[in-house]
Design a protein around this motif. Structure first.
Motif, PDB file in Angstrom:
ATOM      1  N   ASN A 285       0.817  -1.223   0.000  1.00  0.00           N
ATOM      2  CA  ASN A 285       0.000   0.000   0.000  1.00  0.00           C
ATOM      3  C   ASN A 285       0.849   1.271   0.000  1.00  0.00           C
ATOM      4  N   GLY A 287       0.894   3.626  -2.199  1.00  0.00           N
ATOM      5  CA  GLY A 287       0.168   4.799  -2.659  1.00  0.00           C
ATOM      6  C   GLY A 287       0.820   5.400  -3.886  1.00  0.00           C
ATOM      7  N   THR A 290      -1.073  10.215  -3.392  1.00  0.00           N
ATOM      8  CA  THR A 290      -1.480  10.256  -1.985  1.00  0.00           C
ATOM      9  C   THR A 290      -1.152   8.906  -1.361  1.00  0.00           C
ATOM     10  N   GLY A 291      -1.198   8.850  -0.065  1.00  0.00           N
ATOM     11  CA  GLY A 291      -0.956   7.584   0.610  1.00  0.00           C
ATOM     12  C   GLY A 291       0.286   7.587   1.464  1.00  0.00           C
ATOM     13  N   GLN A 292       0.786   6.387   1.743  1.00  0.00           N
ATOM     14  CA  GLN A 292       1.878   6.180   2.684  1.00  0.00           C
ATOM     15  C   GLN A 292       3.147   6.941   2.310  1.00  0.00           C
TER      16      GLN A 292
END
Length: 419
Positions: A285, A287, A290-292
């Motif tokens: 995950n 990303g 956006t994201g981690q």
């Protein structure tokens, strides 16, 4: 009041973890013992991104078609990339660093890393911090040896106890060695003893603990430590206020860089400073925009941008270099992440940086161009970047001492920094 020893030796270096209070007699007069940073008045700041950052999603080759083919869900789309030169761009979370690029104070080295093939975090970090890829027997760090090289050029010069400093609970591998180094977990832990009636016995115990030491090596190191504590307290660290516009992110990294700026601006004679930031091991995950990874990059970029602003005019005398143990695989994996790779990206920030440019030869991302069929290939040895930084900041002229076996020559530098 009982006092326990809060300092320890490791590889000849000394870490100061902190005490609950420091007495009022520790006054600003001890600053007379401090020198301003030597070697052309330059300071070298090193940031280690622990966990193997994904250089391909940090500095994106957005005109490389293979990049999008190999990362169908985690690639940064062209309309989201902050373009740099028409081929490379940075992740949108790195907007805080774009002004430094535009002002030519930020340079990037892509396809850069250690020639050692290990994919072990522990070994790769150790090799990069020791500066000797593939050699486990090295007992000191490259930055400590850079200061040793400077010493050889200036016999008899007196240095501050804060010449080499790290933010953390112990001296990092990078700074282990013959040159004394100080590690501070939190500058604010050193409270003003004059406000605490218990300060006097604390001070007496602290001094006596080292004065009575029968071990000559520990005694010497303890004395240096106590002098460092005195010097630090004299700057009244609890009252430090960053410069206007220097908005450090909340969290350990922003706090560490804030304290590095504080130490540099206090005229304590700092020449080399080290800190790190973890959280880059994005197996799942990861990303995309956006994201981690984006969250980690926001922290990273905001911290460096705030540090640059905080240093003001003094930023012109600083070179800041970032590094990570290795990159990530070119292909995303089945869990929306990336695995341990090879080549990566380094950032160089400073007043003497010839920035606004991506350095290094781009190896390409076609399947037949990949290292071991899976990774971006290395075209620039990380020691080339660090060697130039050490040579042109702390004045490390003996590159064979700093990076044994690397065969570095000053006439083969990338010339990221002005001469």
């Amino acid at each position: 009041m009982a006092i326990t020893r809060r300092a320890f030796m490791k590889g000849g270096a000394m870490a100061v973890v902190g005490t609950s209070a420091i007495p009022s007699f520790l006054t600003r007069t001890v600053l007379a013992q401090a020198t301003t940073a030597q070697a052309q008045g330059k300071k070298l700041v090193v940031i280690f991104q622990r966990g193997a950052a994904d250089g391909l999603n940090i500095v994106v080759p957005h005109r490389e078609s293979a990049y999008y083919q190999m990362r169908p869900t985690i690639a940064i789309q062209q309309n989201q990339v902050i373009d740099l030169d028409g081929f490379f761009g940075v992740h949108p979370a790195m907007q805080p660093l774009k002004p430094l690029w535009d002002q030519r104070h930020l340079a990037i080295v892509h396809a850069c890393g250690s020639p050692d093939p290990t994919r072990s975090h522990f070994d790769a970090q150790d090799y990069m911090e020791s500066g000797t890829p593939g050699v486990k027997a090295t007992n000191d760090g490259w930055l400590n040896r850079a200061l040793q090289s400077e010493d050889a050029m200036h016999a008899g010069r007196k240095y501050s106890a804060f010449r080499a400093v790290a933010l953390g609970t112990q001296v990092p591998r990078t700074l282990e060695g013959k040159i004394p180094a100080v590690a501070i977990n939190n500058v604010r832990d050193f409270s003003v003893g004059g406000q605490n009636p218990a300060a006097a016995p604390i001070a007496a115990s602290f001094q006596t603990m080292y004065a009575d030491s029968v071990n000559a090596v520990l005694h010497g190191t303890g004395t240096e430590t106590f002098e460092a504590v005195k010097m630090l307290q004299a700057t009244d660290p609890a009252k430090y206020t960053p410069a206007p516009g220097a908005n450090y992110p909340n969290g350990p990294f922003g706090n560490s860089l804030r304290q590095v700026a504080q130490l540099l601006k206090a005229n304590l004679g700092v020449e080399a400073a080290f800190t790190d930031i973890g959280g880059w091991d994005t197996h799942q995950n990861q990303g995309n925009a956006t994201g981690q990874l984006a969250n980690r990059l926001k922290d990273f970029s905001e911290g460096i941008a705030a540090f640059w602003t905080d240093m003001g005019d003094q930023a012109n005398d600083i070179v800041l270099v970032t590094m990570s143990e290795f990159g990530r695989t070119v292909h995303q994996n089945g869990t929306g992440g990336t695995d341990h790779g090879h080549a990566n990206v380094m950032f160089v920030v400073g007043g003497d940086v010839q920035g606004g440019r991506v350095y290094g030869r781009w190896p390409g991302m076609r399947q037949d161009q990949l290292y071991e069929g899976r990774d971006l290939a290395i075209t620039t040895d990380f020691r080339q970047v660090l060697g130039e930084a050490a040579y042109k900041t702390v004045g490390a002229r003996n590159l064979d001492l700093v990076f044994p076996g690397a065969d570095l020559k000053s006439n083969r530098f990338l010339n990221i920094l002005k001469a």
